[in-house]
Write an enzyme that holds these catalytic residues in place. Structure first.
Site, PDB file in Angstrom:
ATOM      1  N   SER A  88       6.073  19.985  23.115  1.00 33.44           N
ATOM      2  CA  SER A  88       4.791  19.274  23.190  1.00 33.44           C
ATOM      3  C   SER A  88       5.022  17.813  23.548  1.00 33.44           C
ATOM      4  CB  SER A  88       4.057  19.358  21.845  1.00 33.44           C
ATOM      5  OG  SER A  88       4.663  18.503  20.891  1.00 33.44           O
ATOM      6  N   SER A  90       4.053  15.143  21.778  1.00 32.07           N
ATOM      7  CA  SER A  90       3.828  14.256  20.631  1.00 32.07           C
ATOM      8  C   SER A  90       4.849  13.131  20.535  1.00 32.07           C
ATOM      9  CB  SER A  90       3.830  15.059  19.332  1.00 32.07           C
ATOM     10  OG  SER A  90       5.120  15.537  19.026  1.00 32.07           O
ATOM     11  N   LYS A 145      10.028  14.199  14.934  1.00 34.31           N
ATOM     12  CA  LYS A 145       9.250  12.968  14.817  1.00 34.31           C
ATOM     13  C   LYS A 145      10.211  11.805  14.574  1.00 34.31           C
ATOM     14  CE  LYS A 145       5.370  15.348  14.875  1.00 34.31           C
ATOM     15  NZ  LYS A 145       4.505  15.374  16.082  1.00 34.31           N
ATOM     16  N   SER A 246      -0.380  13.278  17.951  1.00 30.88           N
ATOM     17  CA  SER A 246       0.732  13.709  17.114  1.00 30.88           C
ATOM     18  C   SER A 246       0.231  14.131  15.742  1.00 30.88           C
ATOM     19  CB  SER A 246       1.753  12.569  16.956  1.00 30.88           C
ATOM     20  OG  SER A 246       2.758  12.923  16.030  1.00 30.88           O
TER      21      SER A 246
END
Length: 298
Positions: A88, A90, A145, A246
């Protein structure tokens, strides 16, 4: 899925390793003794007959052949480096869809590959690290992250989309330094995103902001509408670099230390998947390679 693959890899390694050991210590010696006995009874045999008597069964031959390879893969994947694909956007602009990254598995402790029990402590995450972890609400899924809040920190995220951090023991909240505001090449829902340099660590990194999108403060966890989080001991507050696209600690909570998989350290290959709407190629087939993205992360 990752845990299932790890379990299968461990089982295959154990089974082939057992066969390899028995072949080296027991079965191989028995076949050689059988050849010697036949030679003694017949006053010698030719090489073809000897080879046939000493021949390994197919399942032993295959196990002995693949065991070193499987064992190497198990050690490499479980304790040193593991490849991951970015699914993705994010973490844009740091990581793009189609990036394949290497994760340093030993960065935050050496763990067994199935139950993830820590065997040896090797280090802790630092603010600004890009980490892969087991998604707390659904641990069979891997997330990636950036570490923003350390244990004991108070983290605030303002309506101006600025991060402010108050480390444990300090009296004031220090805004994270932002600089070099430019319009990025990335567009979401027809809106050009703004790119900024963020200084969470000495090296710094880039983030993206959608200037027209309001943050969903009402969806914050654990207190809807409250933009302040106190990070518990042994846990971390993480955010995506693409701040308005996100699902991170703002919306589902903190990352326990036990969920950490490793530190993302490099992009080893990056594929493009851009094609026209009328393309007949399946969506999973790459349309190009982004060689300029291969290298270390920060």
């Amino acid at each position: 899925m990752a845990n299932t693959f790890s379990l299968i890899l461990v089982i295959v390694t154990l089974v082939t390793g057992l066969v390899w050991t028995l072949e080296k210590l027991v079965w191989g010696k028995k076949r050689q003794q059988k050849v010697a006995d036949v030679e003694a009874q017949t006053n010698g045999i030719d090489d073809a007959v000897a080879a046939k008597v000493a021949q390994q069964p197919w399942w032993i031959e295959n196990s002995v052949s693949i065991f070193p390879v499987i064992a190497f893969v198990l050690v490499l994947r479980s304790f040193i480096f593991e490849p991951f694909q970015i699914p993705s956007g994010s973490m844009m602009p740091t990581l793009l869809v189609g990036d394949f990254i290497l994760v340093e598995k030993y960065a935050y402790g050496i763990k067994d590959p199935v139950w993830r029990t820590q065997l040896v402590e090797t280090g802790k995450p630092e603010r600004g690290d890009t980490v892969v972890f087991k998604y707390p609400p659904q641990p069979n899924i891997d997330y990636i992250k950036r570490v923003v809040g350390m244990p004991g920190d108070t983290v605030r995220y303002s309506s101006d989309k600025e991060v402010c951090i108050q480390p444990k023991g300090e009296r004031s909240c220090t805004p994270v330094k932002l600089s070099n505001v430019v319009e990025s090449e990335f567009i979401q829902n027809g809106i050009p995103l703004v790119q900024l340099d963020e200084q969470l660590s000495e090296q710094g990194h880039q983030i993206l902001i959608n200037p027209l999108r309001r943050d969903r403060v009402e969806a914050y966890q654990p207190r809807g509408g409250v933009n302040e989080w106190i990070v518990p001991q042994g846990q971390y507050f993480v955010m995506g670099d693409n701040r308005d696209n996100s699902a991170d600690s703002r919306y589902w909570g903190f990352v326990p230390e036990a969920n950490l998989v490793g530190k993302a350290v490099a992009i080893w290959i990056s594929f493009e998947f851009e094609r026209s709407a009328d393309s007949v190629l399946p969506a999973w087939i790459p349309t190009g390679v982004r060689f300029n993205r291969i290298g270390g992360l920060h």
